[in-house]
Design an enzyme around this catalytic site. Structure first.
Site, PDB file in Angstrom:
ATOM      1  N   ARG A  81       0.866  -1.110  -0.180  1.00  0.00           N
ATOM      2  CA  ARG A  81       0.109   0.061   0.081  1.00  0.00           C
ATOM      3  C   ARG A  81       0.834   1.407   0.017  1.00  0.00           C
ATOM      4  NH1 ARG A  81      -2.480   2.998   4.588  1.00  0.00           N
ATOM      5  NH2 ARG A  81      -3.892   4.668   3.224  1.00  0.00           N
ATOM      6  N   HIS A 125      -2.699  11.014   0.184  1.00  0.00           N
ATOM      7  CA  HIS A 125      -2.306  10.834   1.722  1.00  0.00           C
ATOM      8  C   HIS A 125      -1.614  12.097   2.128  1.00  0.00           C
ATOM      9  CE1 HIS A 125      -0.561   7.576   4.702  1.00  0.00           C
ATOM     10  NE2 HIS A 125      -0.574   8.795   5.186  1.00  0.00           N
ATOM     11  N   GLU A 170      -7.408   8.661   5.921  1.00  0.00           N
ATOM     12  CA  GLU A 170      -7.594   9.612   7.129  1.00  0.00           C
ATOM     13  C   GLU A 170      -7.805  10.682   7.011  1.00  0.00           C
ATOM     14  OE1 GLU A 170      -4.131   6.827   9.617  1.00  0.00           O
ATOM     15  OE2 GLU A 170      -3.882   9.104   9.405  1.00  0.00           O
ATOM     16  N   ASN A 295      -7.306   2.273   9.607  1.00  0.00           N
ATOM     17  CA  ASN A 295      -6.007   2.349  10.231  1.00  0.00           C
ATOM     18  C   ASN A 295      -6.468   2.488  11.725  1.00  0.00           C
ATOM     19  OD1 ASN A 295      -5.225   2.493   7.594  1.00  0.00           O
ATOM     20  ND2 ASN A 295      -4.730   4.727   7.761  1.00  0.00           N
ATOM     21  N   TYR A 297      -4.488   2.258  15.726  1.00  0.00           N
ATOM     22  CA  TYR A 297      -3.164   2.284  16.567  1.00  0.00           C
ATOM     23  C   TYR A 297      -3.499   2.316  17.969  1.00  0.00           C
ATOM     24  CZ  TYR A 297      -0.848   3.857  12.340  1.00  0.00           C
ATOM     25  OH  TYR A 297      -0.409   3.949  11.041  1.00  0.00           O
ATOM     26  N   GLU A 354      -3.523   0.123   8.138  1.00  0.00           N
ATOM     27  CA  GLU A 354      -2.327   0.428   8.817  1.00  0.00           C
ATOM     28  C   GLU A 354      -2.513   0.119  10.274  1.00  0.00           C
ATOM     29  OE1 GLU A 354      -1.232   4.638   8.891  1.00  0.00           O
ATOM     30  OE2 GLU A 354      -1.706   4.861   6.692  1.00  0.00           O
TER      31      GLU A 354
END
Length: 453
Positions: A81, A125, A170, A295, A297, A354
């Protein structure tokens, strides 16, 4: 081992990959006729970047791309990606096409395919062409048509070889960091601008999907960052704070795409800064997509804070391991996120696009090993969390480790390392870390190695 007693397992066709983004790794930002992006400007704004770092060289991927693809092959990646630098292809953001910039991505796609690696390009991005920012950027309603024109150029060039596209990465970070808090490019601070930028990002997504339905042959989706919110207490104020935080970061982007409406809490958050959007805009945003990128985290434990305007929320620190970016390691939140998406949005095909962590990397040992046990443990726990979600019926089809390479971590510069491959930025030498070796074994065994200590 995972924190559960369940066996870690993945579907036979599960797509294993890694992710990067253009400005964070490519370097050579103005090479071969490319135009500047807002990040070239931002990195030269005094006080905005840690240590005055820039992406002028970064990982030098623009010149070392072939070696980097060979590295991906060595790791066993099935997918890569990456993002396309809009201003490399359209130096002014619209109009004149820079064929040399376009050809860079065509060569990259060909090299990936020669190595049996599926290319997964993202159209945007964060690196908006500077010339478009001069025209208002994401605050200009025309940006949606500019984005569709750019998308069509990329589809025409690459869709014969690219099976799966992402429109945006995002959008929450773009608007929260770039338009509300000023911590990221273009560095604005306005509660009145943030909703407009978010809405135009989603409109641009909608136009790019429409363009793909007219001209593309495969699959297209969007990538969002999800941070599940957990209440610090059961008080009415804290529960309301959690709803606002979730609406602002998570549902603001997914509800319009899947449900055709914004969460009611956004009116409460932004008050007079929240516009009334036309029904036609919401219909445009709600284009059917083929897949969703998530994504993940960390999580956030949320409490009410009247002084934190406009959300009126604050984070509560936990007794837990934290990464170097100050994010709690909480793998259960990934399972919770994936099951929430299944329940709220009808179980769309999802890729974890991600997931990773910044930790201190010790010096390279005499035997060449870079041992990063905290990152190894992070991946073990989070991959087990993905397996748990699949076991609960979530349609998760792939996983992309963030990141393939240590890179420019936006305004944090080179001070935080997320890579499964270490980069010596002085020499550009790549060294696979222990986490990269674990991930290669995960891919080779389709996750079975995670069932062994």
């Amino acid at each position: 081992m995972s924190g559960t007693s369940q066996r870690v397992q993945f579907p036979a066709d599960f797509l294993w990959g890694a992710a990067t983004s253009a400005y964070q790794i490519e370097g050579s930002p103005l090479a071969d006729g490319a135009g500047p992006s807002i990040w070239q400007r931002f990195t030269r704004t005094p006080g905005m970047m840690a240590n005055g770092d820039t992406g002028d060289v970064a990982c030098d991927h623009y010149r070392r791309w072939k070696d980097d693809v060979a590295l991906m092959k060595h790791l066993g990646l099935k997918a890569y990606r990456f993002s396309i630098a809009w201003a490399r292809v359209l130096p002014e953001g619209r109009g004149r096409v820079n064929d040399r910039g376009l050809d860079f991505y065509s060569r990259l796609v060909d090299e990936l395919l020669r190595n049996d690696i599926m290319p997964l390009p993202t159209l945007f991005h964060w690196d908006l062409p500077a010339m478009l920012d001069d025209r208002g950027g994401w605050l200009n309603p025309d940006v949606a048509s500019w984005f569709a024109d750019y998308a069509n150029i990329m589809y025409a060039k690459l869709d014969d070889r690219v099976q799966q596209w992402a429109t945006l990465n995002e959008p929450w970070v773009v608007t929260d960091g770039g338009y509300l808090h000023g911590a990221l490019a273009p560095g604005h601070r306005s509660k009145y601008e943030a909703p407009i930028a978010s809405h135009n990002l989603l409109r641009a997504h909608g136009t790019a999907v429409q363009a793909y339905r007219a001209n593309g042959k495969h699959r297209i989706g969007i990538v969002v960052n999800i941070e599940p919110k957990y209440a610090a207490s059961q008080s009415a104020e804290d529960l309301a704070a959690v709803k606002r935080a979730d609406a602002y970061m998570n549902r603001q982007y997914l509800d319009p795409v899947f449900l055709g409406a914004y969460p009611d809490e956004l009116q409460d958050i932004f008050d007079d800064a929240w516009p009334s959007w036309p029904a036609a805009d919401l219909a445009l945003i709600k284009q059917p997509i083929d897949w969703l990128g998530v994504n993940y985290y960390t999580r956030n434990v949320t409490r009410f804070d009247a002084n934190n305007y406009p959300l009126r929320v604050a984070s509560v620190k936990q007794d837990a391991t934290y990464t170097e970016t100050g994010w709690e390691v909480f793998a259960q939140g990934l399972t919770d996120t994936l099951t929430w998406i299944k329940q709220r949005y009808g179980n769309p095909p999802v890729y974890v696009t991600e997931n990773g962590a910044a930790f201190y990397d010790p010096p390279q040992a005499d035997d060449g090993v870079i041992d990063d046990p905290l990152r190894v443990n992070y991946f073990r726990k989070h991959l087990a969390a993905v397996s748990d979600a699949i076991g609960q019926g979530c349609d998760v089809r792939g996983y992309m480790a963030w990141s393939l390479l240590d890179n420019l971590e936006w305004s944090l510069g080179f001070s935080k390392r997320f890579g499964i491959v270490h980069v010596d930025f002085a020499t550009q030498q790549r060294t696979i870390k222990a986490s990269g070796k674990l991930y290669a074994n995960v891919i080779a065994s389709n996750g079975d190695v995670l069932n062994h200590a």
